[in-house]
Design an enzyme around this catalytic site. Structure first.
Site, PDB file in Angstrom:
ATOM      1  N   ASN A   9       0.870  -1.174   0.000  1.00 46.02           N
ATOM      2  CA  ASN A   9       0.000   0.000   0.000  1.00 46.02           C
ATOM      3  C   ASN A   9       0.907   1.225   0.000  1.00 46.02           C
ATOM      4  OD1 ASN A   9      -1.748   2.071   0.506  1.00 46.02           O
ATOM      5  ND2 ASN A   9      -2.355   1.394   2.552  1.00 46.02           N
ATOM      6  N   TRP A  10       0.992   1.862  -1.135  1.00 41.16           N
ATOM      7  CA  TRP A  10       1.936   2.983  -1.262  1.00 41.16           C
ATOM      8  C   TRP A  10       1.428   4.262  -0.625  1.00 41.16           C
ATOM      9  CZ3 TRP A  10       3.956   2.791  -7.039  1.00 41.16           C
ATOM     10  CH2 TRP A  10       4.597   1.563  -7.251  1.00 41.16           C
ATOM     11  N   LYS A  11       0.166   4.281  -0.242  1.00 44.86           N
ATOM     12  CA  LYS A  11      -0.453   5.482   0.343  1.00 44.86           C
ATOM     13  C   LYS A  11      -0.218   6.672  -0.596  1.00 44.86           C
ATOM     14  CE  LYS A  11      -0.029   3.266   4.761  1.00 44.86           C
ATOM     15  NZ  LYS A  11       0.035   3.357   6.199  1.00 44.86           N
ATOM     16  N   HIS A  95      -9.397   1.239   4.850  1.00 40.35           N
ATOM     17  CA  HIS A  95      -8.122   1.414   5.556  1.00 40.35           C
ATOM     18  C   HIS A  95      -8.324   2.390   6.725  1.00 40.35           C
ATOM     19  CE1 HIS A  95      -4.000   2.577   6.418  1.00 40.35           C
ATOM     20  NE2 HIS A  95      -3.653   1.438   5.848  1.00 40.35           N
ATOM     21  N   GLU A  97      -6.670   4.800   7.728  1.00 41.88           N
ATOM     22  CA  GLU A  97      -6.450   6.210   7.403  1.00 41.88           C
ATOM     23  C   GLU A  97      -7.671   6.803   6.702  1.00 41.88           C
ATOM     24  OE1 GLU A  97      -2.707   5.565   5.456  1.00 41.88           O
ATOM     25  OE2 GLU A  97      -1.835   5.076   7.407  1.00 41.88           O
ATOM     26  N   GLU A 167      -5.172  -4.772  10.694  1.00 46.17           N
ATOM     27  CA  GLU A 167      -4.156  -3.734  10.863  1.00 46.17           C
ATOM     28  C   GLU A 167      -4.430  -2.974  12.160  1.00 46.17           C
ATOM     29  OE1 GLU A 167      -2.247  -2.674   6.808  1.00 46.17           O
ATOM     30  OE2 GLU A 167      -3.764  -1.207   7.276  1.00 46.17           O
ATOM     31  N   GLY A 173       2.850   2.429  10.737  1.00 52.39           N
ATOM     32  CA  GLY A 173       3.817   3.516  10.571  1.00 52.39           C
ATOM     33  C   GLY A 173       4.553   3.885  11.838  1.00 52.39           C
ATOM     34  N   SER A 213       3.726  -2.000  10.310  1.00 50.45           N
ATOM     35  CA  SER A 213       5.180  -2.087  10.500  1.00 50.45           C
ATOM     36  C   SER A 213       5.761  -3.449  10.121  1.00 50.45           C
ATOM     37  CB  SER A 213       5.560  -1.702  11.939  1.00 50.45           C
ATOM     38  OG  SER A 213       5.171  -0.365  12.209  1.00 50.45           O
ATOM     39  N   GLY A 234       3.019  -1.046   4.254  1.00 49.15           N
ATOM     40  CA  GLY A 234       3.070   0.374   3.915  1.00 49.15           C
ATOM     41  C   GLY A 234       4.501   0.794   3.631  1.00 49.15           C
ATOM     42  N   GLY A 235       5.146   1.393   4.620  1.00 46.17           N
ATOM     43  CA  GLY A 235       6.477   1.991   4.451  1.00 46.17           C
ATOM     44  C   GLY A 235       7.489   1.091   3.749  1.00 46.17           C
TER      45      GLY A 235
END
Ligand code: 13P
Length: 256
Positions: A9-11, A95, A97, A167, A173, A213, A234-235
């Site tokens: 997930n590149w956000k 998600h 966010e 999640e 993150g 993470s 993510g990251g």
């Protein structure tokens, strides 16, 4: 047999040009990978550039969000029809966010989910508790509530084709991964909820991912858990080498 799934997930990272370059590297790193499905979920503006690079290869394309209507006066939104044309196979829904910053509710996730199934996407439905909820011992109640409302009205066959991503919001993150045993406990609870709703055979087909993470260093211990069927990353999905290492660490090891 559940084939593991690793989705990046590149956000809100990477322009179309950056994304195209990134996917070229990723394709080289993953060209021989087997026993795992891999997807990248770029921002909308990069979908076509990424689809061009991925064409004919093993890595699939996904979107990070979607409206439930085919078209209409919904300024700023993107429809299932548009994502289909762009070549998406997966779509991330609900998600945290989106829930936190854009007031997305379980009812909206439910509408999106029904639209996603109708349009033939593989939906990745996100659930998870916030830190205060975990500390108050409410994890199970929160996750059960999200599952109940988000999945409302789906039959067993439809449910079997959904991917769930657990999640925990406090792990996203933050570098604070859930302990593999704690993640397993929630993932197994999610499978029990699915079994109660759709029957054991359908529940056993559902891939339940973990996200929060995930790194090359912790993927093996997460994947060692029987109900963790992959990762939503993510990251660490933003660098080709770390994402490829996570994919490598998630490969099939004969799960039930
Ligand atoms: P991080 O891997 O950066 O913690 O993000 C997880 C996530 O939100 C994936 O959807």
């Amino acid at each position: 047999m559940r084939i593991p799934l690793v989705a990046g997930n590149w956000k809100m990272y990477k322009t179309a040009a950056e994304a195209g370059e990134f996917v070229q590297q990723l394709k080289t790193l993953l060209k021989d990978v087997q026993g795992v499905e891999v997807a990248v979920c770029p921002p909308f503006t990069a979908l076509y550039a990424v689809a061009r690079e991925l064409a004919g290869g093993k890595v699939a394309l996904g979107a990070q969000n979607m409206h439930w209507e085919e078209e209409g006066a919904y300024t700023g939104e993107v429809s299932p029809k548009m994502l289909k044309e762009a070549g998406c196979r997966y779509v991330i829904l609900g998600h945290s966010e989106r829930r936190q910053y854009f007031q997305e509710t379980d009812q909206m996730v439910n509408k999106k989910l029904k639209a996603a199934l109708k349009w033939g996407f593989v939906p990745i439905v996100c659930v998870g508790e916030q830190l205060a909820e975990r500390e108050a011992g409410k994890t199970a109640a929160v996750v059960a509530g999200q599952m109940e409302k988000s999945l409302d009205g789906l039959n067993s066959e439809e449910l079997a084709g959904v991917v769930i991503a657990y999640e925990p919001v406090w792990a996203i993150g933050t570098g604070r991964t859930a302990q593999p045993e704690d993640a397993q406990q929630v993932n197994s609870f999610i499978r029990e909820l699915l079994a109660a709703r759709a029957g054991r055979p359908a529940a056993d087909k559902v891939r339940i991912l973990y996200g929060g993470s995930v790194k090359p260093e912790n993927i093996a211990s997460l994947m060692a858990q029987p109900d963790i069927d992959g990762a939503l990353v993510g990251g660490a999905s933003l660098q080709a080498d770390s994402f490829a290492a996570i994919v490598e660490g998630s490969r099939l090891r004969g799960r039930a």
